[in-house]
Design a protein around this motif. Structure first.
Motif, PDB file in Angstrom:
ATOM      1  N   ALA A  11       0.810  -1.232   0.000  1.00 14.43           N
ATOM      2  CA  ALA A  11       0.000   0.000   0.000  1.00 14.43           C
ATOM      3  C   ALA A  11       0.835   1.269   0.000  1.00 14.43           C
ATOM      4  O   ALA A  11       0.334   2.337  -0.343  1.00 14.43           O
ATOM      5  N   ARG A  12       2.093   1.189   0.417  1.00 14.31           N
ATOM      6  CA  ARG A  12       2.894   2.427   0.447  1.00 14.31           C
ATOM      7  C   ARG A  12       4.389   2.079   0.403  1.00 14.31           C
ATOM      8  O   ARG A  12       4.762   0.907   0.420  1.00 14.31           O
ATOM      9  N   GLY A  15       6.949  -1.183  -1.070  1.00 15.89           N
ATOM     10  CA  GLY A  15       5.985  -2.129  -1.661  1.00 15.89           C
ATOM     11  C   GLY A  15       5.181  -1.481  -2.775  1.00 15.89           C
ATOM     12  O   GLY A  15       4.930  -2.097  -3.817  1.00 15.89           O
ATOM     13  N   LEU A  35      -3.724  -1.940   5.101  1.00 15.26           N
ATOM     14  CA  LEU A  35      -4.298  -0.608   4.862  1.00 15.26           C
ATOM     15  C   LEU A  35      -5.343  -0.668   3.741  1.00 15.26           C
ATOM     16  O   LEU A  35      -5.033  -0.485   2.559  1.00 15.26           O
ATOM     17  N   LEU A  55      -4.978  -7.957   3.852  1.00 11.33           N
ATOM     18  CA  LEU A  55      -4.396  -9.137   4.505  1.00 11.33           C
ATOM     19  C   LEU A  55      -3.423  -8.721   5.587  1.00 11.33           C
ATOM     20  O   LEU A  55      -2.540  -7.894   5.372  1.00 11.33           O
ATOM     21  N   ASN A  83       7.494  -8.175   1.425  1.00 13.68           N
ATOM     22  CA  ASN A  83       7.989  -6.831   1.692  1.00 13.68           C
ATOM     23  C   ASN A  83       7.423  -6.236   2.987  1.00 13.68           C
ATOM     24  O   ASN A  83       8.027  -5.322   3.549  1.00 13.68           O
ATOM     25  N   ILE A  86       7.719  -4.107   9.855  1.00 13.73           N
ATOM     26  CA  ILE A  86       7.514  -3.047  10.853  1.00 13.73           C
ATOM     27  C   ILE A  86       8.759  -2.933  11.732  1.00 13.73           C
ATOM     28  O   ILE A  86       9.594  -3.851  11.762  1.00 13.73           O
ATOM     29  N   VAL A 106       5.376 -10.159  12.114  1.00 15.52           N
ATOM     30  CA  VAL A 106       5.172  -9.566  10.777  1.00 15.52           C
ATOM     31  C   VAL A 106       6.342  -9.914   9.856  1.00 15.52           C
ATOM     32  O   VAL A 106       6.162 -10.460   8.764  1.00 15.52           O
ATOM     33  N   ILE A 133      12.368  -9.118   1.192  1.00 20.51           N
ATOM     34  CA  ILE A 133      13.000  -7.822   1.438  1.00 20.51           C
ATOM     35  C   ILE A 133      13.577  -7.829   2.852  1.00 20.51           C
ATOM     36  O   ILE A 133      12.856  -7.728   3.845  1.00 20.51           O
ATOM     37  N   TYR A 148      14.269  -6.160  15.119  1.00 20.46           N
ATOM     38  CA  TYR A 148      14.219  -5.954  13.663  1.00 20.46           C
ATOM     39  C   TYR A 148      15.405  -6.646  12.971  1.00 20.46           C
ATOM     40  O   TYR A 148      15.233  -7.364  11.980  1.00 20.46           O
ATOM     41  N   GLY A 179      19.497  -0.461   1.783  1.00 24.27           N
ATOM     42  CA  GLY A 179      20.142   0.427   2.744  1.00 24.27           C
ATOM     43  C   GLY A 179      19.122   1.415   3.268  1.00 24.27           C
ATOM     44  O   GLY A 179      17.984   1.028   3.554  1.00 24.27           O
ATOM     45  N   PHE A 180      19.500   2.698   3.364  1.00 23.29           N
ATOM     46  CA  PHE A 180      18.570   3.697   3.878  1.00 23.29           C
ATOM     47  C   PHE A 180      17.738   4.230   2.726  1.00 23.29           C
ATOM     48  O   PHE A 180      18.247   4.898   1.827  1.00 23.29           O
ATOM     49  N   ILE A 181      16.465   3.931   2.767  1.00 24.44           N
ATOM     50  CA  ILE A 181      15.572   4.295   1.661  1.00 24.44           C
ATOM     51  C   ILE A 181      14.557   5.315   2.174  1.00 24.44           C
ATOM     52  O   ILE A 181      14.013   5.174   3.279  1.00 24.44           O
ATOM     53  N   ASP A 184       8.158   6.373   4.594  1.00 27.83           N
ATOM     54  CA  ASP A 184       7.562   6.758   5.893  1.00 27.83           C
ATOM     55  C   ASP A 184       8.368   6.189   7.050  1.00 27.83           C
ATOM     56  O   ASP A 184       8.510   6.809   8.098  1.00 27.83           O
ATOM     57  N   MET A 185       8.894   4.944   6.853  1.00 30.36           N
ATOM     58  CA  MET A 185       9.639   4.277   7.923  1.00 30.36           C
ATOM     59  C   MET A 185      10.861   5.114   8.326  1.00 30.36           C
ATOM     60  O   MET A 185      11.144   5.282   9.499  1.00 30.36           O
TER      61      MET A 185
HETATM   62  P1  NAD Z   1       6.520   1.292   5.223  1.00 32.68           P
HETATM   63  O1  NAD Z   1       6.226   1.324   6.687  1.00 32.68           O
HETATM   64  O2  NAD Z   1       6.400   2.560   4.444  1.00 32.68           O
HETATM   65  O3  NAD Z   1       5.607   0.181   4.515  1.00 32.68           O
HETATM   66  C1  NAD Z   1       5.403  -1.086   5.077  1.00 32.68           C
HETATM   67  C2  NAD Z   1       4.073  -1.620   4.592  1.00 32.68           C
HETATM   68  O4  NAD Z   1       3.858  -2.889   5.232  1.00 32.68           O
HETATM   69  C3  NAD Z   1       2.905  -0.705   4.992  1.00 32.68           C
HETATM   70  O5  NAD Z   1       2.052  -0.494   3.887  1.00 32.68           O
HETATM   71  C4  NAD Z   1       2.215  -1.496   6.078  1.00 32.68           C
HETATM   72  O6  NAD Z   1       0.812  -1.246   6.186  1.00 32.68           O
HETATM   73  C5  NAD Z   1       2.497  -2.935   5.661  1.00 32.68           C
HETATM   74  N1  NAD Z   1       2.321  -3.865   6.761  1.00 32.68           N
HETATM   75  C6  NAD Z   1       2.729  -3.698   8.048  1.00 32.68           C
HETATM   76  N2  NAD Z   1       2.296  -4.723   8.802  1.00 32.68           N
HETATM   77  C7  NAD Z   1       1.623  -5.558   7.979  1.00 32.68           C
HETATM   78  C8  NAD Z   1       0.935  -6.797   8.166  1.00 32.68           C
HETATM   79  N3  NAD Z   1       0.850  -7.363   9.381  1.00 32.68           N
HETATM   80  N4  NAD Z   1       0.347  -7.379   7.107  1.00 32.68           N
HETATM   81  C9  NAD Z   1       0.406  -6.802   5.878  1.00 32.68           C
HETATM   82  N5  NAD Z   1       1.024  -5.633   5.635  1.00 32.68           N
HETATM   83  C10 NAD Z   1       1.615  -5.026   6.682  1.00 32.68           C
HETATM   84  O7  NAD Z   1       7.969   0.677   5.106  1.00 32.68           O
HETATM   85  P2  NAD Z   1       9.019   0.657   3.889  1.00 32.68           P
HETATM   86  O8  NAD Z   1      10.110   1.571   4.252  1.00 32.68           O
HETATM   87  O9  NAD Z   1       8.330   0.792   2.586  1.00 32.68           O
HETATM   88  O10 NAD Z   1       9.606  -0.819   4.072  1.00 32.68           O
HETATM   89  C11 NAD Z   1       9.218  -1.920   3.260  1.00 32.68           C
HETATM   90  C12 NAD Z   1      10.157  -3.087   3.583  1.00 32.68           C
HETATM   91  O11 NAD Z   1      11.500  -2.708   3.314  1.00 32.68           O
HETATM   92  C13 NAD Z   1      10.115  -3.510   5.051  1.00 32.68           C
HETATM   93  O12 NAD Z   1      10.221  -4.914   5.141  1.00 32.68           O
HETATM   94  C14 NAD Z   1      11.340  -2.851   5.625  1.00 32.68           C
HETATM   95  O13 NAD Z   1      11.824  -3.531   6.751  1.00 32.68           O
HETATM   96  C15 NAD Z   1      12.301  -2.952   4.446  1.00 32.68           C
HETATM   97  N6  NAD Z   1      13.404  -1.998   4.498  1.00 32.68           N
HETATM   98  C16 NAD Z   1      13.159  -0.661   4.478  1.00 32.68           C
HETATM   99  C17 NAD Z   1      14.252   0.210   4.534  1.00 32.68           C
HETATM  100  C18 NAD Z   1      14.079   1.697   4.499  1.00 32.68           C
HETATM  101  O14 NAD Z   1      15.082   2.411   4.647  1.00 32.68           O
HETATM  102  N7  NAD Z   1      12.885   2.228   4.302  1.00 32.68           N
HETATM  103  C19 NAD Z   1      15.547  -0.289   4.619  1.00 32.68           C
HETATM  104  C20 NAD Z   1      15.741  -1.657   4.646  1.00 32.68           C
HETATM  105  C21 NAD Z   1      14.653  -2.507   4.576  1.00 32.68           C
END
Ligand code: NAD
Length: 240
Positions: A11-12, A15, A35, A55, A83, A86, A106, A133, A148, A179-181, A184-185
């Motif tokens: 949703a965001r 992903g 979401l 889901l 993907n 949390i 999760v 991921i 985490y 890495g650092f992307i 919202d996280m």
């Molecule tokens: P995000 O919080 O923006 O998005 C995560 C998505 O997962 C959200 O849409 C959320 O609603 C969904 N989600 C959470 N719990 C859920 C559940 N129980 N069932 C289904 N969906 C669920 O985070 P992001 O930054 O887009 O991260 C996506 C993935 O990439 C994550 O696994 C995160 O650990 C990984 N990651 C992110 C970064 C970063 O810097 N942003 C770095 C390394 C890894």
């Protein structure tokens, strides 16, 4: 014919970028997330090839039921991208069991249940590609992220175990370590922490969700048919 890919956390953030890229490439995307409203509006913007499925990946019964519905609606599922993820950060002395358990549920158990649910069809069709991921913290560790980091390292074990288990059936299983992307996280982090992160990246900038989407697209495509069990860092050189 359009191939179907299932993406969790669609949703965001990362992903959503993966979903948009794969829709553009002609895939049918079963986008799964908790979401509901965001998924619905995505179905309106991304068009018919984006199918929304509400889901919670921690709920075993709904994982099983959603897998059944997706297969009924779209036919053979060729690919899965785990993907959803949390964070519940904190130093270990202050980390509650709830913080530990929810992140495990999760990030790791959810991915396991999704792999189990969708590999049944992949084994039957003798083809498939799964991308998990993970994160650079699986490789480097991170203070305040015991829960985490454990899940992201666990995903690498899951990836390698399934790569071996499925290799003979033409199903590939790989991981990406972002890495650092900019999502919202990471937007929730204090500015000083973000600046420090950027400084540690050899390329001196954060990545974009599109950078991860490109890597996923490659690992799902026929350009990578001899690649399985790998961890691909997409991190501006952070882990070099
Ligand atoms: P995000 O919080 O923006 O998005 C995560 C998505 O997962 C959200 O849409 C959320 O609603 C969904 N989600 C959470 N719990 C859920 C559940 N129980 N069932 C289904 N969906 C669920 O985070 P992001 O930054 O887009 O991260 C996506 C993935 O990439 C994550 O696994 C995160 O650990 C990984 N990651 C992110 C970064 C970063 O810097 N942003 C770095 C390394 C890894």
């Amino acid at each position: 014919m359009s191939r179907t890919v299932v993406i969790t956390g669609a949703a965001r953030g990362i992903g959503l970028a993966i979903a948009g890229k794969l829709v553009d490439e002609g895939w049918t995307v079963a986008g799964c997330d908790v979401l509901a409203e965001e998924l619905q509006s995505l179905a309106e913007t991304l068009g018919d090839r984006f199918r929304p499925f509400v889901l919670d990946v921690t709920d075993e019964d709904s994982v099983t039921e959603t897998a059944r519905r997706i297969e009924e609606e779209t036919g053979q599922v060729f690919a899965l991208v785990n993907n959803a993820g949390i964070t519940r950060d904190g130093l270990i002395m202050r980390m509650s069991m709830a913080d530990w358990d929810s992140v495990l549920a999760v990030n790791l158990t959810g991915a396991f249940m999704m792999c189990r649910a969708f590999s049944r069809g992949m084994l039957r069709h003798k083809e498939g590609s799964i991308v998990n991921i993970s994160s650079v913290v699986a490789l480097l560790g991170a203070a305040g992220q015991a829960n985490y980091a454990s899940t992201k390292a666990g995903l690498l074990g899951l990836t390698r175990a399934l790569a071996r288990e499925f290799a003979g059936r033409n199903i590939r299983v790989n991981a990406i370590a972002p890495g650092f992307i900019e999502t919202d996280m990471t937007r929730e982090l204090p500015e000083a922490v973000r600046n420090d992160y950027e400084d540690r990246v050899p390329m001196k900038r954060m990545g974009a969700p599109a950078d991860i989407a490109e890597a996923v697209s490659f690992l799902l495509s026929d350009a990578s048919t001899y690649i399985t069990g790998v961890v691909l860092p997409v991190d501006g050189g952070l882990t070099t």
